[in-house]
Design an enzyme around this catalytic site. Structure first.
Site, PDB file in Angstrom:
ATOM      1  N   VAL A 128      10.865  -3.338  41.569  1.00 41.96           N
ATOM      2  CA  VAL A 128       9.565  -2.650  41.605  1.00 41.96           C
ATOM      3  C   VAL A 128       9.141  -2.201  40.203  1.00 41.96           C
ATOM      4  O   VAL A 128       8.066  -1.617  40.057  1.00 41.96           O
ATOM      5  CB  VAL A 128       9.582  -1.427  42.554  1.00 41.96           C
ATOM      6  CG1 VAL A 128       9.912  -1.853  43.962  1.00 41.96           C
ATOM      7  CG2 VAL A 128      10.534  -0.358  42.064  1.00 41.96           C
ATOM      8  N   GLU A 129       9.962  -2.449  39.217  1.00 35.96           N
ATOM      9  CA  GLU A 129       9.564  -2.064  37.854  1.00 35.96           C
ATOM     10  C   GLU A 129       9.183  -3.332  37.069  1.00 35.96           C
ATOM     11  O   GLU A 129       8.073  -3.805  37.176  1.00 35.96           O
ATOM     12  CB  GLU A 129      10.670  -1.248  37.198  1.00 35.96           C
ATOM     13  CG  GLU A 129      10.846   0.097  37.925  1.00 35.96           C
ATOM     14  CD  GLU A 129      11.835   1.032  37.250  1.00 35.96           C
ATOM     15  OE1 GLU A 129      11.963   1.000  36.013  1.00 35.96           O
ATOM     16  OE2 GLU A 129      12.503   1.792  37.975  1.00 35.96           O
TER      17      GLU A 129
END
Lengths: 565, 351
Positions: free
Chosen positions: B154-155
């Site tokens: 998610v980064e």
């Protein structure tokens, strides 16, 4: 044994010696004292940092350290020191026991790190409540106003004191006193107004925090400053030192073996040197003997060469004779045995003059020349009426076959001249130009010769064309080989021009004088090949003598030293 | 021969003794001297020299580490490189905008493909001084930290294989790596370059640091009052040291149940528990540094406090267990603002 096998054997021995030496050296280095020193230092560093951290934890607990930066810095250094212990102990060598001790040390350090973090967090909370509790008590008693000196006020002050004492002493009795104080104050909560009651709750909350966190903080403190890491380090160090002592003992044994092995190698090399010296001395003697043998063989060879030279000289006519002619001849071989050929042969009806040159020189060329001489004489003996071209066809057939059998790559230039009774001369065969100095006109003619070189192919039929020349009284016929015209001086050849210059002064001179003139003209020239000259002066026009019809070498005949006589 | 052996043995023994003595000397002098110097700074005892430092629980920022300029330039470029991410759109700087105090100003950051992060992005400024990285302290060093966002789906949503393939295939990067490291493009060198760049991101020259350095006028009276309040009400119990925090863990909600009051507890709220799985570590987080805090709103791991005022109030209630007056809060905020230092020049983007 072949030299290659000797080489392989010696190389193998060297490789074996090197391999054994390398193995012993590596084994003797298995106890590396430098690495050992670093490993011991790394363990010592962990011990030092462990103690420092314990001191810092205690300082933080008792207010001597007002921030955690020194602890975190030491923690980070301890982690680095832990990695260094692994690397340096590993570099020296580990055992399963040491691996276990390292794992236990890691575990103890991890436990300690965890305890330290919990201590830091709990200690901060405890300190916060301890700091705030007196303030909260003061605020509460202020709010109580005139009732501050009442039971609640006294209980609040007692609670604050009990909390501080409990924090300092931390035993069961002070804990009990603190909890009792909390209970007393809490019991008075219901009798208070709402706003004061909230402040009392706040005070109680912090008092309870102190009651809960004090044992917790001291518990984490004990775990963060216990001797577990130190004990694990002690075990590790003892195991490691034992392991290194074993390695050092083993290495010492190998070192002794290495010394002995080195001594053995030195002795072996010394012995080998002595043996080589002896061998060398024997070799020197054998070389001297061989050299002497070779010298003797060379002398014998030279003796044979001299003999061959003498045979060759005996075969060519030194002072040939031709009817009605003044004749002079010379032959200078480039080496001991030359390839030049000349001959004067008398048959019943003709006189033959032959001149030629075998390619190359030395013994093989001389041998071919001798064969040629024999073939010519044999052919003429069988058929004295042969024409020159026919003679050369026959001689070529013999010579070609013989050269092939010898395995030599030789050929021969030759010109055969047949002098008839009438004074006419038929000639055939390719060799050097024939020079004729005409007495009447003083002109010098150069007649080119043509035909096949002998020895190149078996069948020379049709390869030679007979031609005729005439000599008048006083005319001079000069035959030569290329050793004369190709003599060199200062990069220039003697050449036919040299011949012409020498012959230009020939008028009125005897054949020997003309020959000497040519030789003088050749002074200073370097002869690179056999050089043969045959000078024939026609004294008068007369028929061929019938008495000179024997085919025998002219040299075997009695001759006078001076053709003029 | 025996004599020679003895002689060699004696020489070896002498060498060992010298080496051991030398090593022991090293071990017991230099490091101990450093340790004692540090202890002297930290321990306000009579044995410590009075002039070594103040007895303040906070310290001034140190000089940034001396970094090879080539490595520094490479690290800065990598920090701003979106092609390290899975969709080539998210760089380190996307969530840690150096011009905005090392954060993105969002409650939760946006990663690849618009995915939302789980916690508020902490500032990258002064992160080098934190004793561990991330809110839950799962990385011990900056080098270790760098791998997490790169591979977090998610980064940045990438992998080291992809990152290294990209760097090795980009001539300007492979040349820059070659100029900085003998072994060129490697994962370790990539981590090292970015970490070294981050080590230079110290916000020095703040008014408070100038005050600690002896400039009495660097803090206005309210900020000075705020500093005294900061110490007296107990903030200093956790926010201490040269980074004003960042050197310990603490439970969020010591004197009150923050998460019960806030509601909707997520896994991310468990903090350190997610790393150690110790019940005592539930809701425990690394205490954040307060340096530059004026520029790093919103606050806390959940980004729930939009302003400093809200953050101070929450801290007073749940961490200190006390009520603060408005004057105290104002003074505290004035002090916190005095912790803002210089962002440049290390924060400049590469050309």
């Amino acid at each position: 044994m072949s030299s290659a096998r000797w080489f392989t054997l010696i190389g193998g021995l060297f490789a074996l010696a090197f391999g054994v030496s390398a193995l012993l050296y590596l084994r003797s280095r298995s106890a590396d004292f430098d690495s050992h020193t670093r490993a011991v230092a790394a363990i010592g560093n962990v011990r030092h940092l462990d103690r420092l951290l314990s001191e810092q934890v205690l300082a933080a607990r008792f207010g001597l350290l007002n921030q955690y930066d020194p602890l975190t810095a030491t923690e980070q250094e301890l982690a680095e020191a832990e990695r260094a212990v692994h690397a340096r102990v590993g570099a020296v060598g580990t055992t399963p026991e040491i691996e276990t001790a390292l794992a236990e040390l890691d575990h103890a350090l991890a436990e300690r790190r965890s305890a330290l973090e919990h201590f830091k967090a709990e200690n901060s909370v405890l300190k916060n409540s301890l700091r705030y509790l007196p303030t909260a008590g003061e605020e509460l008693t202020n709010e109580l106003g005139p009732n501050a000196n009442g039971p609640l006020g006294r209980d609040v002050n007692a609670l604050v004191r009990a909390a501080l004492v409990y924090n300092l002493i931390g035993d069961q009795s002070t804990r009990a006193a603190h909890l009792a104080a909390v209970t007393r104050v809490a019991a008075e909560r219901s009798a208070l107004p709402k706003d004061v009651g909230a402040d009392l709750e706040l005070l109680l909350a912090h008092a309870r925090v102190i009651g809960e966190r004090q044992p917790s903080v001291d518990g984490w403190l004990r775990r963060a400053a216990n001797e577990e890491v130190s004990d694990r380090l002690g075990v590790l160090e003892r195991l490691y030192q034992g392991r290194f002592s074993e390695s050092a003992t083993t290495a010492n044994e190998y070192r002794k073996v290495l010394y002995a092995w080195s001594l053995f190698l030195v002795l072996a090399v010394a012995l080998a040197g002595i043996q080589l010296r002896k061998l060398y001395a024997g070799l020197e003697q054998r070389v001297a003997e061989r050299t002497a043998e070779l010298g003797r063989a060379l002398d014998a060879l030279w003796g044979e060469m001299k003999l061959a030279r003498r045979i060759q000289e005996a075969l060519v006519p030194n002072e040939p004779v031709l009817a009605g002619c003044d004749v002079a001849a010379s032959m200078k071989p480039a080496e001991q045995v030359g390839g030049d050929y000349y001959d004067v042969v008398h048959t019943k009806t003709h006189e033959w003059i032959l001149i030629g040159d075998v390619s190359g020189h030395g013994v093989p060329a001389g041998l071919v020349m001798m064969m040629c001489q024999t073939a010519v004489r044999t052919a003429l003996q069988r058929d004295p009426e042969l024409m020159p071209d026919r003679l050369l066809v026959l001689v070529n057939a013999v010579l070609t076959q013989n050269i092939r059998q010898l395995g030599e790559d030789k050929y021969m230039t030759i010109t055969a001249l047949r002098r008839d009774a009438g004074g006419g001369i038929w000639f055939a065969g390719a060799h050097q130009d024939i020079f004729i100095c005409r007495a009447e006109s003083d002109e010098i003619e150069a007649i080119e010769t043509a035909g096949l070189w002998l020895g190149l192919r078996d069948d020379a039929e049709g390869a030679f064309v007979p031609r005729e020349l005439k000599l008048n009284a006083g005319d001079l016929l000069v035959l030569h080989t290329d050793g004369v015209t190709e003599a060199m001086r200062d990069g220039a050849m003697f050449d036919t021009s040299g011949m012409r210059r020498a012959l230009a002064r020939a008028k009125g001179k005897t054949a020997r004088q003309v020959l000497d003139d040519v030789h003088r003209a050749l002074d200073g020239f370097e002869l690179n090949d056999d050089a043969t000259l045959l000078v024939i002066r026609q004294l008068e026009s007369m028929p061929l003598s019938a008495k000179s019809g024997e085919t025998q070498p002219a040299s075997l005949r009695p001759v006078s030293p001076d053709p003029a006589t | 021969m025996k004599r020679a052996l003895r002689f060699a043995g004696a020489l070896t023994a002498l060498a060992v003794v010298c080496a051991t003595a030398s090593c022991s000397e090293n071990r017991t002098t230099a490091p101990r001297a450093e340790r004692e110097a540090m202890a002297a700074k930290a321990l306000p005892s009579s044995a410590a020299p009075a002039a070594t430092t103040s007895r303040e629980p906070l310290g001034a920022l140190p000089e940034p580490a001396k970094i090879d300029p080539a490595v520094l330039a490479l690290g800065r470029r990598l920090f701003h490189e979106p092609r390290l991410s899975g969709d080539a759109k998210v760089a380190c700087a996307s969530c840690h905008d150096l011009a905005k105090g090392g954060v993105d100003g969002r409650k939760l950051s946006t990663g690849v493909d618009g995915r939302l992060g789980l916690v508020n992005a902490p500032t990258v400024y002064n992160a080098a001084l934190n004793f561990v990285q991330f809110w839950d302290g799962r990385a011990a060093t900056l080098e270790e930290q760098i791998g997490f966002p790169i591979t977090n789906p998610v980064e940045m949503g990438s992998s080291w294989d992809k990152v290294l393939a990209f760097l090795a295939g980009e001539p300007s990067y492979s040349a820059a790596f070659k100029a900085s490291f003998p072994d060129g493009v490697t994962e370790a060198n990539t981590r090292r370059a970015i970490a070294d760049f981050e080590r230079t991101l110290l916000t020095r020259n703040s008014p408070f640091d100038r005050y600690l350095g002896g400039d009495e006028h660097a803090l206005d009276p309210e900020a000075r009052t705020g500093y005294e309040t900061f110490k007296s009400v107990g903030c200093i119990a956790c926010h201490q040291g040269r980074n004003v925090g960042g050197n310990m863990f603490q439970k969020f909600g010591v004197l009150g149940d923050y998460f019960k009051d806030r509601g909707h507890v997520t896994d991310a709220d468990y903090g350190r528990f997610n790393v150690t799985h110790l019940e005592s570590d539930r809701f425990v987080f690394r205490v954040p540094s307060l340096r530059n805090v004026e520029r790093t709103a919103p606050y806390f791991h959940d980004g729930s406090a939009a302003t400093l005022n809200q953050a101070v109030q929450v801290m007073a209630r749940y961490q200190l267990g006390r009520k603060l007056g408005d004057d105290q809060v104002s003074a505290l905020i004035a002090f916190l603002k005095s912790l803002s230092g210089d962002l440049a020049p290390a924060g400049e983007k590469p050309e």
